[in-house]
Scaffold this motif. Structure first.
Motif, PDB file in Angstrom:
ATOM      1  N   GLY A  73       0.784  -1.224   0.000  1.00 21.27           N
ATOM      2  CA  GLY A  73       0.000   0.000   0.000  1.00 21.27           C
ATOM      3  C   GLY A  73       0.813   1.270   0.000  1.00 21.27           C
ATOM      4  N   ALA A  74       2.139   1.170  -0.052  1.00 16.39           N
ATOM      5  CA  ALA A  74       2.990   2.367  -0.058  1.00 16.39           C
ATOM      6  C   ALA A  74       3.081   2.940  -1.464  1.00 16.39           C
ATOM      7  N   VAL A  75       3.362   4.236  -1.545  1.00 15.14           N
ATOM      8  CA  VAL A  75       3.553   4.926  -2.822  1.00 15.14           C
ATOM      9  C   VAL A  75       4.835   5.738  -2.742  1.00 15.14           C
ATOM     10  N   VAL A  76       5.712   5.546  -3.728  1.00 16.83           N
ATOM     11  CA  VAL A  76       6.912   6.367  -3.863  1.00 16.83           C
ATOM     12  C   VAL A  76       6.741   7.189  -5.139  1.00 16.83           C
ATOM     13  N   SER A  77       6.597   8.487  -4.987  1.00 17.01           N
ATOM     14  CA  SER A  77       6.204   9.332  -6.118  1.00 17.01           C
ATOM     15  C   SER A  77       7.372   9.711  -7.016  1.00 17.01           C
ATOM     16  N   ASP A  78       7.029  10.397  -8.113  1.00 12.53           N
ATOM     17  CA  ASP A  78       7.971  10.734  -9.170  1.00 12.53           C
ATOM     18  C   ASP A  78       9.246  11.397  -8.644  1.00 12.53           C
ATOM     19  N   ASP A  79      10.360  11.082  -9.318  1.00 11.96           N
ATOM     20  CA  ASP A  79      11.641  11.769  -9.116  1.00 11.96           C
ATOM     21  C   ASP A  79      12.184  11.646  -7.704  1.00 11.96           C
ATOM     22  N   SER A  80      11.784  10.605  -6.997  1.00  9.56           N
ATOM     23  CA  SER A  80      12.305  10.388  -5.648  1.00  9.56           C
ATOM     24  C   SER A  80      13.471   9.405  -5.693  1.00  9.56           C
ATOM     25  N   ILE A  81      14.364   9.540  -4.720  1.00  9.84           N
ATOM     26  CA  ILE A  81      15.524   8.664  -4.605  1.00  9.84           C
ATOM     27  C   ILE A  81      15.543   8.084  -3.202  1.00  9.84           C
ATOM     28  N   LEU A  82      15.484   6.764  -3.122  1.00 12.97           N
ATOM     29  CA  LEU A  82      15.585   6.081  -1.847  1.00 12.97           C
ATOM     30  C   LEU A  82      16.939   5.383  -1.807  1.00 12.97           C
ATOM     31  N   ASN A  83      17.800   5.862  -0.940  1.00  8.59           N
ATOM     32  CA  ASN A  83      19.145   5.317  -0.882  1.00  8.59           C
ATOM     33  C   ASN A  83      19.155   3.933  -0.244  1.00  8.59           C
ATOM     34  N   SER A  84      20.308   3.308  -0.246  1.00 10.74           N
ATOM     35  CA  SER A  84      20.427   1.903   0.128  1.00 10.74           C
ATOM     36  C   SER A  84      19.825   1.609   1.493  1.00 10.74           C
ATOM     37  N   SER A  85      19.160   0.458   1.573  1.00 12.13           N
ATOM     38  CA  SER A  85      18.632  -0.092   2.828  1.00 12.13           C
ATOM     39  C   SER A  85      17.522   0.742   3.448  1.00 12.13           C
ATOM     40  N   VAL A  86      16.876   1.590   2.669  1.00 11.51           N
ATOM     41  CA  VAL A  86      15.694   2.307   3.161  1.00 11.51           C
ATOM     42  C   VAL A  86      14.526   1.329   3.264  1.00 11.51           C
ATOM     43  N   THR A  87      13.714   1.495   4.307  1.00  7.80           N
ATOM     44  CA  THR A  87      12.504   0.694   4.474  1.00  7.80           C
ATOM     45  C   THR A  87      11.299   1.617   4.498  1.00  7.80           C
ATOM     46  N   VAL A  88      10.329   1.345   3.640  1.00  6.57           N
ATOM     47  CA  VAL A  88       9.086   2.117   3.600  1.00  6.57           C
ATOM     48  C   VAL A  88       7.990   1.238   4.174  1.00  6.57           C
ATOM     49  N   LYS A  89       7.423   1.655   5.301  1.00 10.42           N
ATOM     50  CA  LYS A  89       6.418   0.857   5.981  1.00 10.42           C
ATOM     51  C   LYS A  89       5.097   0.853   5.189  1.00 10.42           C
ATOM     52  N   PRO A  90       4.174  -0.089   5.498  1.00  8.80           N
ATOM     53  CA  PRO A  90       2.910  -0.178   4.755  1.00  8.80           C
ATOM     54  C   PRO A  90       2.115   1.122   4.787  1.00  8.80           C
ATOM     55  N   GLY A  91       1.569   1.480   3.636  1.00 13.24           N
ATOM     56  CA  GLY A  91       0.678   2.627   3.530  1.00 13.24           C
ATOM     57  C   GLY A  91       1.343   3.987   3.524  1.00 13.24           C
ATOM     58  N   ILE A  92       2.677   4.032   3.562  1.00 14.10           N
ATOM     59  CA  ILE A  92       3.390   5.307   3.613  1.00 14.10           C
ATOM     60  C   ILE A  92       3.408   5.954   2.228  1.00 14.10           C
ATOM     61  N   ARG A  93       3.326   7.278   2.207  1.00 12.91           N
ATOM     62  CA  ARG A  93       3.375   8.043   0.958  1.00 12.91           C
ATOM     63  C   ARG A  93       4.646   8.896   0.923  1.00 12.91           C
ATOM     64  N   VAL A  94       5.431   8.713  -0.113  1.00 16.82           N
ATOM     65  CA  VAL A  94       6.603   9.559  -0.350  1.00 16.82           C
ATOM     66  C   VAL A  94       6.261  10.468  -1.520  1.00 16.82           C
ATOM     67  N   TRP A  95       6.128  11.753  -1.260  1.00 13.09           N
ATOM     68  CA  TRP A  95       5.702  12.689  -2.295  1.00 13.09           C
ATOM     69  C   TRP A  95       6.846  12.981  -3.262  1.00 13.09           C
ATOM     70  N   PRO A  96       6.547  13.630  -4.390  1.00 10.43           N
ATOM     71  CA  PRO A  96       7.549  13.760  -5.465  1.00 10.43           C
ATOM     72  C   PRO A  96       8.812  14.498  -5.046  1.00 10.43           C
ATOM     73  N   GLY A  97       9.911  14.060  -5.648  1.00 10.44           N
ATOM     74  CA  GLY A  97      11.161  14.792  -5.534  1.00 10.44           C
ATOM     75  C   GLY A  97      11.868  14.658  -4.209  1.00 10.44           C
ATOM     76  N   LYS A  98      11.586  13.610  -3.457  1.00  5.45           N
ATOM     77  CA  LYS A  98      12.228  13.450  -2.150  1.00  5.45           C
ATOM     78  C   LYS A  98      13.453  12.537  -2.271  1.00  5.45           C
ATOM     79  N   THR A  99      14.454  12.842  -1.460  1.00  2.00           N
ATOM     80  CA  THR A  99      15.633  11.993  -1.357  1.00  2.00           C
ATOM     81  C   THR A  99      15.715  11.497   0.072  1.00  2.00           C
ATOM     82  N   ILE A 100      15.673  10.182   0.249  1.00  2.00           N
ATOM     83  CA  ILE A 100      15.661   9.586   1.575  1.00  2.00           C
ATOM     84  C   ILE A 100      17.035   8.992   1.856  1.00  2.00           C
ATOM     85  N   ASP A 101      17.594   9.343   2.996  1.00  2.00           N
ATOM     86  CA  ASP A 101      18.943   8.919   3.338  1.00  2.00           C
ATOM     87  C   ASP A 101      19.028   7.418   3.572  1.00  2.00           C
TER      88      ASP A 101
END
Length: 833
Positions: free
Chosen positions: A336-364
């Motif tokens: 149920g998670a969404v990772v939106s356009d132009d986002s970068i999730l760096n190594s070993s990132v975990t996105v929990k159920p239902g989480i929304r990552v809006w566009p253009g985000k960089t996650i450490d």
């Protein structure tokens, strides 16, 4: 029959997918929903379609054009404000002078519109609403009809106590032009809320047709995922793009699927996508165009939009990965998670159920997302590290980025200044170099292009000429899909942190420096650079000694440009040389750790088989070297670093040596006993090179195969290093297998302790607060001594972790020190702030 397609909605319940695209452009089975609707209309004889647009209208217009590609005539009207569903149709009244169909642009359906039209005609209706039966009608407008289909009553979104029917309004209508008489112009007017109750009250012939077939209002994330499953499982009749290579698996043109990938349909794979070995794609996957799924990834019941990258060992389950998204290695995205356009999730990132990552985000790296990332944009902490910037080709690092970087670098210089550039054999490095050169030229800076050469030649020529910067583009030594851009200053040194920050600031401003046509920088070439470098190297080599010894050598050039330089240089030194992998082949560089280990074993076997005096491996960039002694024994990095330094000191050209601060104490003691002065540098490339230069060291080593010779250039140079090492061994006249016995017994161990970014500062603060302890030193990180044994703790500048080093008189003692370091770091991390 003509048709009106309602495409003006904003799709707010589908955010963040619709944050950057209109709802009708959301893909189902790799086609926009609106395209499926248009194909449905076409299949029922519709040729003329009109559509009103509002939110991000340009995306729809540019994608469909005039509709001719679909065999339709398609015309758009862009609304200045939302007019309501009926109001939008009213605004196009002039186009409808006969029976027409109205359909929402965000529905997925395969209703038989021809039968609905026949029903409409038979009943003599002014308006017919297509109805469908569903189990839970609470979110829809409920409609009740008599036996002939005449509508008796409406109820918008009832509670269960009010439900009197399971037939709902599908948002598809067949209308006569007479309905326009009931729609006032210029006001917000809705079909369900306003027009149909008005027609019912006026006694107009208003009918409902219960249609057979599939219908889904793709109104939220859950319904979108359900629609994808229904499309692939055949519940809705759709024209799915691609060739059906096996039952329920559709594959687009030019897709590359490894024979070692494990696919289990139903699924759709887009055009030009790449599915690597070890990938497991399970049921109900939709993989868009130009998507790369890296080795050993796992994807199930998920949608990946076009131009995205899923890194090695990633897991995507029941979720949505939007356009231009980069998931680095070992990322986990849950249901149920969404990772939106132009986002970068760096190594070993975990996105929990239902989480929304809006566009253009960089996650450490290693962050666990347990809440949605909406407004804040987590940027990289640092773009540069030791003068190098790295990224995924055509995802993170595009030619547009290289152009901006080149302009930013040029923006720090005076107009008319010069930069020298080079590249490795790969096409991606060539592409990025050309884009960089264009950016530099656009800022008024001249470019001297060495074209394809190893890094040491760039460093050497940078010192010889009047250049403000030197830039080398290359395939990353970690992964062929990544590209590195190395930026050096006028001395050939990796950029200082101050210079890196200045460039990062200019890039973040996105305010490029523009010049007039007369000020655009030129591009020139330096055709004799290799000859000049080779001549200067040989001037620093005692070729008479090497000719007298007549050594037999095997050299592995690792498919880099060094293959066109090293063998001829060795021949001029009188060395009998067998060359391996001396022809440039970009697809064979870089090597994985397993491939590299195998190549060393193969070199050792060849050296032993032909009774050679030595084997040398040079990395593709010409910066690092590894050595095999006669008899086939491979020297460790530490052994080579010490032995090379010792032989250099013995040659008496200079007795100064530089090494990183974590070098084994026994090395410093042994070298000092041989008359050397040993300098300890902070553990980064810039500090090591700068100290080597200012201390007039003859040699500097990073203890990992990298050697610097400051009299020649200020960067790692394995080409000259290989030649110099051959000379030193030749002068000693003892076999290398005997010389390596001069290396003192040493026990230096290292490890990594993961640490969240937000705790690294706290932990280092606590460690460095112990300055009163006489056993603690803070020259480089945190170092604690216990007699002759010690351990060091340093924050990793790139990853959320600490680097640990420990030395003891025995391996057991070194392991004990390493464990003490782990415990101290963990204790400081776990302290309450």
């Amino acid at each position: 029959m003509e048709a009106m397609l309602l495409g003006a909605g904003e799709g707010t319940r589908l955010r963040p997918i619709t944050a950057t695209r209109p709802k009708p452009m959301i893909p189902i089975a790799n086609r926009p929903i609106m395209e499926h609707i248009l194909l449905l209309l076409k299949s029922h004889g519709v040729r003329d379609v009109y559509s009103n647009l509002y939110y991000l209208a340009d995306q729809i217009e540019s994608y469909f054009g005039d509709g001719s590609a679909l065999g339709l005539s398609l015309k758009f009207k862009v609304e200045e404000k939302l007019p309501g569903t009926a109001g939008g149709v009213k605004n196009l009244e002039e186009h409808f002078d006969e029976t027409f169909c109205v359909i929402s642009g965000d529905l997925l359906t395969d209703f038989d519109l021809t039968q609905a039209l026949e029903f409409h005609k038979r009943r003599g209706a002014i308006a017919t609403i297509l109805l469908t039966r569903i189990d839970n009608p609470l979110e829809y407008g409920v409609v009740i009809t008599d036996r002939d289909g005449r509508i008796q009553r409406f109820l918008e979104k009832p509670g269960w106590a009010e439900v009197f029917s399971d037939t709902i309004n599908t948002g598809i209508y067949i209308l006569e032009p007479a309905v326009f008489d009931f729609i006032p112009p210029g006001v917000d007017f809705d079909f369900s809320r306003d027009l149909f109750p008005l027609l019912l009250g006026e006694g107009q012939p208003l009918f409902g047709y219960v249609a057979d077939g599939y219908w889904c209002d793709v109104g939220n994330i859950d319904m979108y995922l359900k629609a994808q499953v229904d499309a692939l499982s055949g519940k809705v009749k759709l024209n799915i793009p691609g060739e059906q290579i096996t039952p329920n698996i559709w594959v687009g043109r030019s897709a590359k699927i490894s024979s070692r990938a494990d696919l289990k349909g139903p699924m759709v794979l887009g055009e030009n996508c790449e599915i690597a070995p070890g990938v497991r794609l399970r049921e109900f996957c939709v993989i868009g165009d130009n998507v790369i799924v890296a080795p050993n990834s796992f994807v199930v019941r998920s949608t990946v939009f076009s131009n995205s990258y899923l890194g090695e060992n990633s897991v995507v389950s029941g979720s949505i990965i939007c356009k231009n998204v980069v998931l680095k290695d070992s990322v986990r995205v849950a249901e149920g998670a969404v990772v939106s356009d132009d986002s970068i999730l760096n190594s070993s990132v975990t996105v929990k159920p239902g989480i929304r990552v809006w566009p253009g985000k960089t996650i450490d790296e290693s962050v666990v997302l347990s809440s949605s990332v909406v407004w804040e944009q987590r940027l990289r902490r640092e773009l540069f590290h030791s003068g190098r910037v790295s990224g995924l080709v055509n995802f993170e690092f595009t030619p547009e980025f290289a152009l901006r970087l080149g302009n930013a670098i040029g923006g720090t210089m005076k107009k008319g200044a010069s930069v020298i550039v080079s590249r490795d054999p790969s096409r991606t490095a060539r592409m990025m170099k050309r884009a960089l050169a264009a950016g530099l030229s656009s800022s008024g800076v001249s470019v001297c292009d060495l074209q394809g050469v190893p890094v040491p030649i760039l460093s050497h020529m940078a010192r010889r000429g009047d250049f403000t910067y030197a830039i080398h583009t290359q395939t990353s030594d970690r992964n062929y899909e990544f590209v590195d851009i190395n930026v050096f200053d006028s001395e050939g040194l990796a950029l200082s942190r101050e210079s890196e920050r200045r460039l990062e600031t200019l890039l973040a401003r996105e305010d490029p420096r523009r010049t007039s046509a007369r000020e655009v920088g030129g591009i020139r070439y330096y055709p004799r650079a290799i000859d000049i470098y080779t001549e200067d190297c040989l001037l620093s080599i005692d070729t008479e000694a090497t000719k007298a010894n007549r050594m037999k050598l095997v050299v592995d050039c690792s498919y880099g440009f060094g293959g066109s330089i090293l063998p001829s240089m060795f021949v001029q030194m009188g060395v009998e040389v067998m060359s391996l992998n001396a022809i440039e082949q970009e697809t064979k560089m870089p090597k994985s750790s397993e491939q590299f280990a195998q190549s060393l074993d193969e070199l050792a076997l060849i050296v032993k088989t032909i009774d050679a005096d030595m084997g040398i491996v040079i990395d593709p960039q010409g910066t690092r070297m590894w050595v095999t002694a006669d008899g086939g024994r491979v020297l460790t990095d530490m052994e080579l670093a010490y032995l090379f330094s010792l032989l250099t000191v013995r040659s008496k050209n200079s007795r100064n040596v530089s090494m990183p601060s974590y070098m084994p104490s026994v090395f410093a003691q042994a070298l000092t006993a041989n008359g050397a002065t040993v300098y300890r540098a902070r553990a980064n490339v810039r500090s090591l090179a700068d100290l080597a230069r200012t201390s007039n060291s003859a040699i500097a080593s990073d203890l990992a195969g990298g050697f610097i010779f400051p009299h020649l250039n200020n960067g790692f140079d394995a080409i000259f290093g290989a030649a110099k090492f051959i000379e030193l061994v030749a002068k000693d006249a003892a076999p290398l297998s005997q010389l390596v016995q001069l290396v003192p017994e040493h026990h230096l161990l290292s490890d990594t302790v993961p640490c969240p970014w937000e705790l690294k500062g706290q932990a280092m603060r606590e460690l460095l607060s112990k300055l009163d302890d006489p056993t603690v030193e803070t020259y480089d990180g945190y170092r604690k001594s216990m007699g002759d044994a010690w351990y060091m703790v340093m924050p990793d500048p790139v990853h959320p972790s600490f680097l640990l080093y420990a030395e003891g008189a025995t391996r057991a003692e070194a392991e004990k020190m390493l464990e003490a370091a782990r415990k101290e770091v963990m204790a400081e991390m776990n302290k309450q702030p």
